[in-house]
Design a protein around this motif. Structure first.
Motif, mmCIF file in Angstrom:
data_model
loop_
_atom_site.group_PDB
_atom_site.id
_atom_site.type_symbol
_atom_site.label_atom_id
_atom_site.label_comp_id
_atom_site.label_asym_id
_atom_site.label_seq_id
_atom_site.Cartn_x
_atom_site.Cartn_y
_atom_site.Cartn_z
ATOM 1 N N TYR A 159 -33.258 -17.264 8.230
ATOM 2 C CA TYR A 159 -32.799 -17.259 8.982
ATOM 3 C C TYR A 159 -31.156 -17.873 9.039
ATOM 4 O O TYR A 159 -30.196 -17.726 9.487
ATOM 5 C CB TYR A 159 -33.271 -18.118 10.193
ATOM 6 N N MET A 160 -31.114 -19.030 8.190
ATOM 7 C CA MET A 160 -30.001 -19.720 7.864
ATOM 8 C C MET A 160 -28.714 -18.808 7.123
ATOM 9 O O MET A 160 -27.764 -18.674 7.169
ATOM 10 C CB MET A 160 -30.122 -20.847 6.917
ATOM 11 N N THR A 161 -29.382 -17.911 6.489
ATOM 12 C CA THR A 161 -28.434 -16.578 5.716
ATOM 13 C C THR A 161 -27.854 -15.928 6.886
ATOM 14 O O THR A 161 -26.747 -15.634 6.710
ATOM 15 C CB THR A 161 -29.370 -15.721 5.016
ATOM 16 N N SER A 162 -28.556 -15.571 7.869
ATOM 17 C CA SER A 162 -27.685 -14.910 8.967
ATOM 18 C C SER A 162 -27.104 -15.677 10.006
ATOM 19 O O SER A 162 -26.074 -15.361 10.464
ATOM 20 C CB SER A 162 -28.585 -13.795 9.543
ATOM 21 N N LEU A 163 -27.745 -16.933 10.347
ATOM 22 C CA LEU A 163 -27.078 -17.655 11.363
ATOM 23 C C LEU A 163 -25.876 -18.502 10.881
ATOM 24 O O LEU A 163 -24.825 -18.704 11.611
ATOM 25 C CB LEU A 163 -27.977 -18.524 11.941
ATOM 26 N N ILE A 164 -26.291 -19.151 9.920
ATOM 27 C CA ILE A 164 -25.311 -20.270 9.289
ATOM 28 C C ILE A 164 -24.237 -19.380 8.251
ATOM 29 O O ILE A 164 -22.756 -19.637 8.402
ATOM 30 C CB ILE A 164 -25.818 -21.414 8.522
ATOM 31 N N ALA A 165 -24.791 -19.005 7.262
ATOM 32 C CA ALA A 165 -23.989 -18.038 6.315
ATOM 33 C C ALA A 165 -23.107 -18.661 5.580
ATOM 34 O O ALA A 165 -22.072 -18.135 4.946
ATOM 35 C CB ALA A 165 -23.091 -16.884 7.267
ATOM 36 N N ARG A 166 -23.218 -20.219 5.320
ATOM 37 C CA ARG A 166 -22.299 -20.836 4.530
ATOM 38 C C ARG A 166 -23.084 -21.585 3.538
ATOM 39 O O ARG A 166 -24.087 -22.457 4.191
ATOM 40 C CB ARG A 166 -21.296 -21.705 5.165
ATOM 41 N N ALA A 167 -23.039 -21.685 2.469
ATOM 42 C CA ALA A 167 -24.052 -22.646 1.372
ATOM 43 C C ALA A 167 -23.807 -23.689 1.624
ATOM 44 O O ALA A 167 -24.936 -24.462 1.578
ATOM 45 C CB ALA A 167 -23.906 -22.106 0.137
ATOM 46 N N LYS A 168 -22.679 -24.394 1.881
ATOM 47 C CA LYS A 168 -22.513 -25.983 1.942
ATOM 48 C C LYS A 168 -22.786 -26.325 3.003
ATOM 49 O O LYS A 168 -22.942 -27.602 3.379
ATOM 50 C CB LYS A 168 -20.949 -26.043 1.549
ATOM 51 N N LYS A 169 -23.425 -25.712 4.167
ATOM 52 C CA LYS A 169 -23.754 -26.051 5.464
ATOM 53 C C LYS A 169 -25.300 -26.173 5.636
ATOM 54 O O LYS A 169 -25.944 -26.364 6.337
ATOM 55 C CB LYS A 169 -23.317 -25.357 6.500
ATOM 56 N N TYR A 205 -29.140 -20.781 -1.783
ATOM 57 C CA TYR A 205 -29.287 -19.747 -2.846
ATOM 58 C C TYR A 205 -28.594 -18.423 -2.193
ATOM 59 O O TYR A 205 -27.869 -17.703 -2.736
ATOM 60 C CB TYR A 205 -30.333 -19.745 -3.483
ATOM 61 N N LEU A 206 -29.443 -18.257 -0.972
ATOM 62 C CA LEU A 206 -29.286 -16.991 -0.319
ATOM 63 C C LEU A 206 -27.956 -16.689 0.286
ATOM 64 O O LEU A 206 -27.426 -15.533 0.289
ATOM 65 C CB LEU A 206 -30.352 -16.988 0.969
ATOM 66 N N CYS A 207 -27.333 -17.757 0.914
ATOM 67 C CA CYS A 207 -26.117 -17.811 1.479
ATOM 68 C C CYS A 207 -25.088 -17.651 0.254
ATOM 69 O O CYS A 207 -23.989 -16.683 0.402
ATOM 70 C CB CYS A 207 -25.888 -19.119 2.266
ATOM 71 N N ARG A 208 -25.368 -18.405 -0.866
ATOM 72 C CA ARG A 208 -24.318 -18.132 -1.893
ATOM 73 C C ARG A 208 -24.213 -16.630 -2.480
ATOM 74 O O ARG A 208 -23.231 -16.108 -2.738
ATOM 75 C CB ARG A 208 -24.656 -18.938 -3.105
ATOM 76 N N ARG A 209 -25.521 -16.027 -2.629
ATOM 77 C CA ARG A 209 -25.642 -14.460 -2.867
ATOM 78 C C ARG A 209 -24.649 -13.881 -1.990
ATOM 79 O O ARG A 209 -24.249 -12.830 -2.521
ATOM 80 C CB ARG A 209 -27.147 -14.202 -3.140
ATOM 81 N N ARG A 210 -25.018 -13.918 -0.657
ATOM 82 C CA ARG A 210 -24.269 -13.215 0.429
ATOM 83 C C ARG A 210 -22.742 -13.535 0.157
ATOM 84 O O ARG A 210 -22.078 -12.538 0.459
ATOM 85 C CB ARG A 210 -24.826 -13.696 1.809
ATOM 86 N N GLU A 211 -22.423 -14.764 0.034
ATOM 87 C CA GLU A 211 -20.676 -14.920 -0.086
ATOM 88 C C GLU A 211 -20.272 -14.452 -1.130
ATOM 89 O O GLU A 211 -19.093 -13.887 -1.247
ATOM 90 C CB GLU A 211 -20.729 -16.495 -0.307
ATOM 91 N N LEU A 212 -20.956 -14.219 -2.280
ATOM 92 C CA LEU A 212 -20.439 -13.648 -3.683
ATOM 93 C C LEU A 212 -20.568 -12.020 -3.851
ATOM 94 O O LEU A 212 -20.387 -11.451 -4.804
ATOM 95 C CB LEU A 212 -20.990 -14.492 -4.763
ATOM 96 N N ARG A 213 -21.098 -11.157 -2.715
ATOM 97 C CA ARG A 213 -21.322 -9.945 -2.718
ATOM 98 C C ARG A 213 -19.825 -9.371 -2.748
ATOM 99 O O ARG A 213 -18.991 -10.011 -2.106
ATOM 100 C CB ARG A 213 -22.027 -9.522 -1.392
ATOM 101 N N GLU A 214 -19.780 -8.277 -3.500
ATOM 102 C CA GLU A 214 -18.423 -7.483 -3.529
ATOM 103 C C GLU A 214 -18.305 -6.799 -2.175
ATOM 104 O O GLU A 214 -19.106 -6.606 -1.272
ATOM 105 C CB GLU A 214 -18.769 -6.341 -4.430
ATOM 106 N N ILE A 215 -16.967 -7.217 -1.610
ATOM 107 C CA ILE A 215 -16.578 -6.499 -0.280
ATOM 108 C C ILE A 215 -16.544 -4.686 -0.521
ATOM 109 O O ILE A 215 -15.658 -4.403 -1.312
ATOM 110 C CB ILE A 215 -15.488 -7.120 0.138
ATOM 111 N N PRO A 216 -17.382 -3.918 0.214
ATOM 112 C CA PRO A 216 -17.150 -2.772 0.098
ATOM 113 C C PRO A 216 -15.846 -2.060 0.549
ATOM 114 O O PRO A 216 -15.436 -2.607 1.772
ATOM 115 C CB PRO A 216 -18.396 -2.116 0.856
ATOM 116 N N ILE A 217 -15.063 -1.236 -0.040
ATOM 117 C CA ILE A 217 -13.886 -0.633 0.401
ATOM 118 C C ILE A 217 -14.183 0.626 0.238
ATOM 119 O O ILE A 217 -14.098 1.480 -0.724
ATOM 120 C CB ILE A 217 -12.786 -1.303 -0.224
ATOM 121 N N THR A 218 -13.904 1.371 1.135
ATOM 122 C CA THR A 218 -14.169 2.809 1.426
ATOM 123 C C THR A 218 -12.909 3.422 1.174
ATOM 124 O O THR A 218 -11.890 3.183 1.492
ATOM 125 C CB THR A 218 -14.850 3.220 2.760
ATOM 126 N N ARG A 219 -12.836 4.507 0.274
ATOM 127 C CA ARG A 219 -11.649 4.983 0.179
ATOM 128 C C ARG A 219 -11.958 6.807 0.484
ATOM 129 O O ARG A 219 -12.859 7.435 0.132
ATOM 130 C CB ARG A 219 -11.233 5.325 -1.502
#
Length: 175
Positions: A78-88, A133-147
């Motif tokens: 739940y924190m991964t989607s609600l908080i979304a910051r590893a340091k919090k 850990y889950l928030c850090r994985r989410r923060e470090l995902r690549e940002i998809p850029i559509t071309r």
């Protein structure tokens, strides 16, 4: 949520705490109903807030322990989607469990069971570490850029005699 210069918003923090606490107790209720509900004649708030039900000497006590641990795992998700910051994550996990401690004190007095303290210490560690850990994985995902078009970019560097370099970028779009 954008992570640049964030303005301190106390209403957002309170809303996140309330949502996380409600989701934690909702998940705990679901797991208690699944694991303990078929073992006892009547479910009550005792299994949520009374430290005497957290015991390792009965099968029902082990089911209560498993329910609390599964709820802390779900709280990390739940924190991964609600908080979304590893340091919090540690802050919000501690808030959930300190609030739970206060409710337990009001409901049944100061928890004197070592099993209760070990369970809640383990729960806060699992929720904080897995959530971070889950928030850090989410923060470090690549940002998809559509071309829609393929792009060829050529960078030309020309070094001058005084040490400055000039760059020109030439971009050509292919349809």
């Amino acid at each position: 949520m954008f992570y640049g210069s964030v303005v301190w918003d106390p209403w957002l923090i309170v809303a996140q705490i309330v949502c996380l606490q409600c989701l934690y107790y909702l998940t705990l209720g679901v797991f208690l109903t699944m694991l303990v509900g078929n073992r006892v004649p009547r479910m009550s708030l005792e299994y949520f807030f009374d430290y005497a039900t957290v015991t390792a000497s009965t099968v029902t006590g082990w089911c209560v322990i498993a329910s609390f641990l599964f709820s802390s795992l779900a709280g990390a998700a739940y924190m991964t989607s609600l908080i979304a910051r590893a340091k919090k994550c540690l802050d919000f996990s501690a808030t959930v469990y300190i609030t739970h401690l206060f409710i337990c004190i009001v409901y049944g007095g100061w928890p004197s069971s070592i099993t209760w303290w070990v369970l809640n210490g383990t729960g806060i560690a699992v929720m904080a570490l897995l959530g971070a850990y889950l928030c850090r994985r989410r923060e470090l995902r690549e940002i998809p850029i559509t071309r829609y078009r393929s792009t060829l970019m050529i960078t030309i560097c020309i070094c001058s005699s005084n040490g400055f370099s000039y760059r020109w970028k030439m971009m050509k779009m292919f349809d």
